[in-house]
Design a protein around this motif. Structure first.
Motif, PDB file in Angstrom:
ATOM      1  N   LYS A   1       2.622 -38.775  51.387  1.00 25.86           N
ATOM      2  CA  LYS A   1       2.361 -37.882  52.672  1.00 25.86           C
ATOM      3  C   LYS A   1       3.850 -37.201  52.597  1.00 25.86           C
ATOM      4  N   THR A   2       4.900 -37.188  52.292  1.00 25.20           N
ATOM      5  CA  THR A   2       6.147 -36.389  52.325  1.00 25.20           C
ATOM      6  C   THR A   2       6.379 -35.545  50.952  1.00 25.20           C
ATOM      7  N   LEU A   3       5.598 -35.965  50.100  1.00 30.47           N
ATOM      8  CA  LEU A   3       6.594 -35.104  48.306  1.00 30.47           C
ATOM      9  C   LEU A   3       6.505 -33.604  49.165  1.00 30.47           C
ATOM     10  N   GLN A   4       7.159 -33.923  48.080  1.00 26.88           N
ATOM     11  CA  GLN A   4       8.233 -31.572  47.963  1.00 26.88           C
ATOM     12  C   GLN A   4       6.747 -31.142  47.419  1.00 26.88           C
ATOM     13  N   PRO A   5       7.262 -30.105  47.448  1.00 28.17           N
ATOM     14  CA  PRO A   5       5.205 -28.959  47.659  1.00 28.17           C
ATOM     15  C   PRO A   5       5.101 -29.154  46.155  1.00 28.17           C
ATOM     16  N   GLU A   6       6.004 -28.571  45.371  1.00 24.87           N
ATOM     17  CA  GLU A   6       6.001 -28.786  43.689  1.00 24.87           C
ATOM     18  C   GLU A   6       5.513 -30.112  43.674  1.00 24.87           C
ATOM     19  N   VAL A   7       5.906 -31.423  43.861  1.00 23.94           N
ATOM     20  CA  VAL A   7       5.264 -32.510  43.116  1.00 23.94           C
ATOM     21  C   VAL A   7       4.015 -32.668  43.922  1.00 23.94           C
ATOM     22  N   LYS A   8       3.436 -31.959  44.498  1.00 25.46           N
ATOM     23  CA  LYS A   8       2.112 -32.372  44.970  1.00 25.46           C
ATOM     24  C   LYS A   8       0.859 -31.688  44.034  1.00 25.46           C
ATOM     25  N   PHE A   9       1.312 -30.534  42.870  1.00 31.34           N
ATOM     26  CA  PHE A   9       0.717 -30.174  41.989  1.00 31.34           C
ATOM     27  C   PHE A   9       0.312 -31.615  40.730  1.00 31.34           C
ATOM     28  N   GLU A  10       1.524 -32.228  40.857  1.00 26.90           N
ATOM     29  CA  GLU A  10       1.070 -33.181  39.656  1.00 26.90           C
ATOM     30  C   GLU A  10       0.176 -33.629  40.490  1.00 26.90           C
TER      31      GLU A  10
ATOM     32  N   LEU B   1      13.137 -16.054  44.707  1.00 29.95           N
ATOM     33  CA  LEU B   1      13.450 -17.535  45.032  1.00 29.95           C
ATOM     34  C   LEU B   1      14.414 -18.345  46.599  1.00 29.95           C
ATOM     35  N   GLN B   2      15.258 -17.600  46.292  1.00 31.23           N
ATOM     36  CA  GLN B   2      16.109 -18.437  47.710  1.00 31.23           C
ATOM     37  C   GLN B   2      15.762 -18.059  48.692  1.00 31.23           C
ATOM     38  N   ALA B   3      15.037 -16.462  49.128  1.00 31.88           N
ATOM     39  CA  ALA B   3      14.253 -16.358  50.109  1.00 31.88           C
ATOM     40  C   ALA B   3      13.043 -17.821  50.748  1.00 31.88           C
ATOM     41  N   ALA B   4      12.352 -17.784  49.232  1.00 24.88           N
ATOM     42  CA  ALA B   4      11.437 -19.651  49.384  1.00 24.88           C
ATOM     43  C   ALA B   4      11.504 -20.295  49.796  1.00 24.88           C
ATOM     44  N   GLY B   5      13.212 -20.885  49.521  1.00 25.37           N
ATOM     45  CA  GLY B   5      13.632 -21.830  50.168  1.00 25.37           C
ATOM     46  C   GLY B   5      13.680 -22.662  48.372  1.00 25.37           C
ATOM     47  N   ILE B   6      13.289 -21.824  47.398  1.00 20.30           N
ATOM     48  CA  ILE B   6      13.471 -23.175  45.853  1.00 20.30           C
ATOM     49  C   ILE B   6      14.893 -23.212  46.059  1.00 20.30           C
ATOM     50  N   GLU B   7      15.679 -24.701  46.405  1.00 20.97           N
ATOM     51  CA  GLU B   7      16.339 -25.356  46.212  1.00 20.97           C
ATOM     52  C   GLU B   7      17.637 -25.051  44.786  1.00 20.97           C
TER      53      GLU B   7
ATOM     54  N   TYR C   1       8.291 -29.934  25.411  1.00 17.21           N
ATOM     55  CA  TYR C   1       8.214 -30.824  25.559  1.00 17.21           C
ATOM     56  C   TYR C   1       6.811 -30.598  26.050  1.00 17.21           C
ATOM     57  N   PHE C   2       5.653 -30.394  25.537  1.00 20.82           N
ATOM     58  CA  PHE C   2       4.306 -29.306  26.350  1.00 20.82           C
ATOM     59  C   PHE C   2       4.078 -29.945  28.155  1.00 20.82           C
ATOM     60  N   VAL C   3       3.974 -29.453  28.973  1.00 18.89           N
ATOM     61  CA  VAL C   3       3.566 -29.458  29.756  1.00 18.89           C
ATOM     62  C   VAL C   3       2.529 -28.923  30.822  1.00 18.89           C
ATOM     63  N   GLY C   4       1.718 -29.625  31.362  1.00 19.96           N
ATOM     64  CA  GLY C   4       0.357 -28.941  32.410  1.00 19.96           C
ATOM     65  C   GLY C   4       0.332 -29.813  33.709  1.00 19.96           C
ATOM     66  N   PRO C   5      -1.362 -28.866  34.453  1.00 29.67           N
ATOM     67  CA  PRO C   5      -1.859 -29.997  35.112  1.00 29.67           C
ATOM     68  C   PRO C   5      -2.333 -30.882  34.124  1.00 29.67           C
ATOM     69  N   GLY C   6      -1.857 -32.115  35.395  1.00 34.24           N
ATOM     70  CA  GLY C   6      -2.732 -33.516  34.763  1.00 34.24           C
ATOM     71  C   GLY C   6      -1.610 -34.611  33.830  1.00 34.24           C
ATOM     72  N   VAL C   7      -0.423 -34.231  34.089  1.00 32.51           N
ATOM     73  CA  VAL C   7       0.378 -34.564  33.424  1.00 32.51           C
ATOM     74  C   VAL C   7       2.740 -34.791  34.094  1.00 32.51           C
TER      75      VAL C   7
ATOM     76  N   ARG D   1       4.771 -22.325  44.932  1.00 34.11           N
ATOM     77  CA  ARG D   1       5.236 -23.973  44.718  1.00 34.11           C
ATOM     78  C   ARG D   1       4.739 -23.996  43.615  1.00 34.11           C
ATOM     79  N   TYR D   2       4.522 -23.197  43.092  1.00 34.50           N
ATOM     80  CA  TYR D   2       3.496 -24.108  41.325  1.00 34.50           C
ATOM     81  C   TYR D   2       4.851 -24.538  40.311  1.00 34.50           C
ATOM     82  N   PRO D   3       4.390 -25.638  39.916  1.00 37.39           N
ATOM     83  CA  PRO D   3       6.138 -26.291  39.442  1.00 37.39           C
ATOM     84  C   PRO D   3       6.262 -25.113  38.541  1.00 37.39           C
ATOM     85  N   LEU D   4       7.450 -24.268  38.288  1.00 31.48           N
ATOM     86  CA  LEU D   4       7.709 -23.865  37.226  1.00 31.48           C
ATOM     87  C   LEU D   4       7.752 -24.162  35.347  1.00 31.48           C
TER      88      LEU D   4
END
Length: 279
Positions: free
Chosen positions: A196-205, A14-20, A84-90, A67-70
Motif C-alpha cells: 500500500k506504500t509502494l513508490q509510484p513507479e513500482v505500482k506500474f510493475e 524531472l527534479q521539479a517532479a520529485g524524481i530522485e 534485457y528487454f523490459v515492459g509492462p508485465g515483467v 511516474r511511469y517507469p523510465l
C-alpha cells in the motif's frame, strides 16, 4: 534546442517532479533520443535536436511526470553487463539483484557443468546471467505468467543464450526435473502492508511479481520446503530478500535442514541475499 539545452531542460523538469535520480535519468533520456553514447554527447552537445527528437523527449518527460517507469519507456535495461528487454508485465531488473548473482557464480564456479534452476524468472536476468558467465552450466528458468514469459524468451534469444525455459507455477512446485546444484529465486516478497506504500513507479510493475503475502514470506516457505528435494547433496539454495527479511528467511532455511546458512549485503549495505547448503 541543442543537446545541452535539452539535457538541462529535462533535468529541471524531472527534479521539479520529485524524481530522485533526475540527473541520471536525464542522461538516459538524452542517450535514448539521440542514440549517442556519453562520449558522443559530450562532443556534440551544441548540436540541435531535430523535431522528432524534441517531440520524443517531450513525450518521455510527460510519461515520467506521471511516474511511469523510465525502464518501460526505453524498453531495455542493463543488468550485470547485458541488456534485457523490459515492459509492462515483467519486473524491472535492479542493481540490488547483482549481489545474488555474485553468490550464485561463487557456487556454480565450484562445480563444472552445474545444473541450475531459476524460479520466478521474469525477465530471466538471473538465470541468463548465470548462463552467460558460466557457459557450461545447464540452466532452467521457470515463470508462470505469459506476459513475463514472453520477455524471458525474448531475452534468451537476444543474448544468444541456450537455456531451458518452462512455464510453471512455483507455488505448485512446477518446473523442476531431477536434481540441481543451485536453485535460485528472487520471488515476490513485499508484505501486504508495504504493497500500500509502494513508490509510484513500482505500482506500474506487475503485482504478481511483488506480493509475498501478509508477512512477505509465502514463497520462501514453499520453495525452501518443496524444492529442497530437487537439490543434489551439497547443492545451494539462494534467495534475494526484502529489507528486514533476511533473518526470517535464514530461520526458514535452517528449519528445513539447510546448513551453512549465510547472508550477503548489497551495495547499500542491506542484507539482500540468504543462501544455504543442502545436506
Amino acid at each position: 534546442m541543442t543537446i545541452f539545452e535539452a539535457y538541462n531542460d529535462c533535468k529541471k523538469q524531472l527534479q521539479a517532479a520529485g524524481i530522485e535520480d533526475y540527473v541520471f535519468e536525464a542522461k538516459c533520456i538524452i542517450r535514448h533520443i539521440t542514440g549517442y553514447t556519453n562520449v558522443q554527447i559530450l562532443t556534440k552537445y551544441t548540436q540541435p535536436l531535430n523535431e522528432f527528437q524534441q517531440n520524443n523527449m517531450t513525450a518521455i518527460i510527460k510519461q515520467r511526470l506521471i511516474r511511469y517507469p523510465l525502464q518501460y519507456i526505453i524498453g531495455r535495461w542493463h543488468f550485470f553487463g547485458r541488456e534485457y528487454f523490459v515492459g509492462p508485465g515483467v519486473l524491472i531488473p535492479r542493481s540490488d539483484t547483482e549481489t545474488l548473482i555474485d553468490v550464485c557464480l561463487e557456487s556454480v564456479n565450484k562445480k563444472p557443468n552445474s545444473r541450475v534452476l531459476d524460479l520466478c524468472a521474469g525477465t530471466g536476468c538471473i538465470g541468463l546471467t548465470i548462463k552467460g558467465e558460466c557457459p557450461d552450466a545447464e540452466v532452467t528458468l521457470v515463470e508462470k505468467y505469459d506476459e513475463a514469459l514472453s520477455f524471458t524468451n525474448k531475452n534468451a534469444s537476444y543474448n544468444n543464450l541456450d537455456v531451458k525455459i518452462v512455464k510453471g507455477d512455483v507455488l505448485c512446485t512446477e518446473g523442476a526435473d531431477g536434481l540441481y546444484d543451485l536453485i535460485v529465486s528472487n520471488p515476490p516478497y513485499i508484505t501486504d502492508a508495504d504493497m500500500k506504500t509502494l513508490q509510484p513507479e513500482v505500482k506500474f510493475e506487475p503485482a504478481t511479481a511483488l506480493e509475498g503475502g501478509e508477512d512477505g514470506l509465502v514463497f520462501y516457505r514453499h520453495i525452501t520446503k518443496e524444492y529442497k528435494k530437487h537439490l543434489a547433496p551439497g547443492g545451494v539454495m539462494a534467495f534475494e530478500v526484502g529489507i528486514n527479511e533476511a533473518e526470517a528467511v535464514a530461520d526458514i532455511m535452517r528449519e528445513n535442514g539447510f546448513i551453512n546458512v549465510s547472508t550477503r549485503k548489497d551495495y547499500s549495505d542491506i542484507d539482500r541475499v540468504v543462501f544455504g547448503t543442502a545436506i
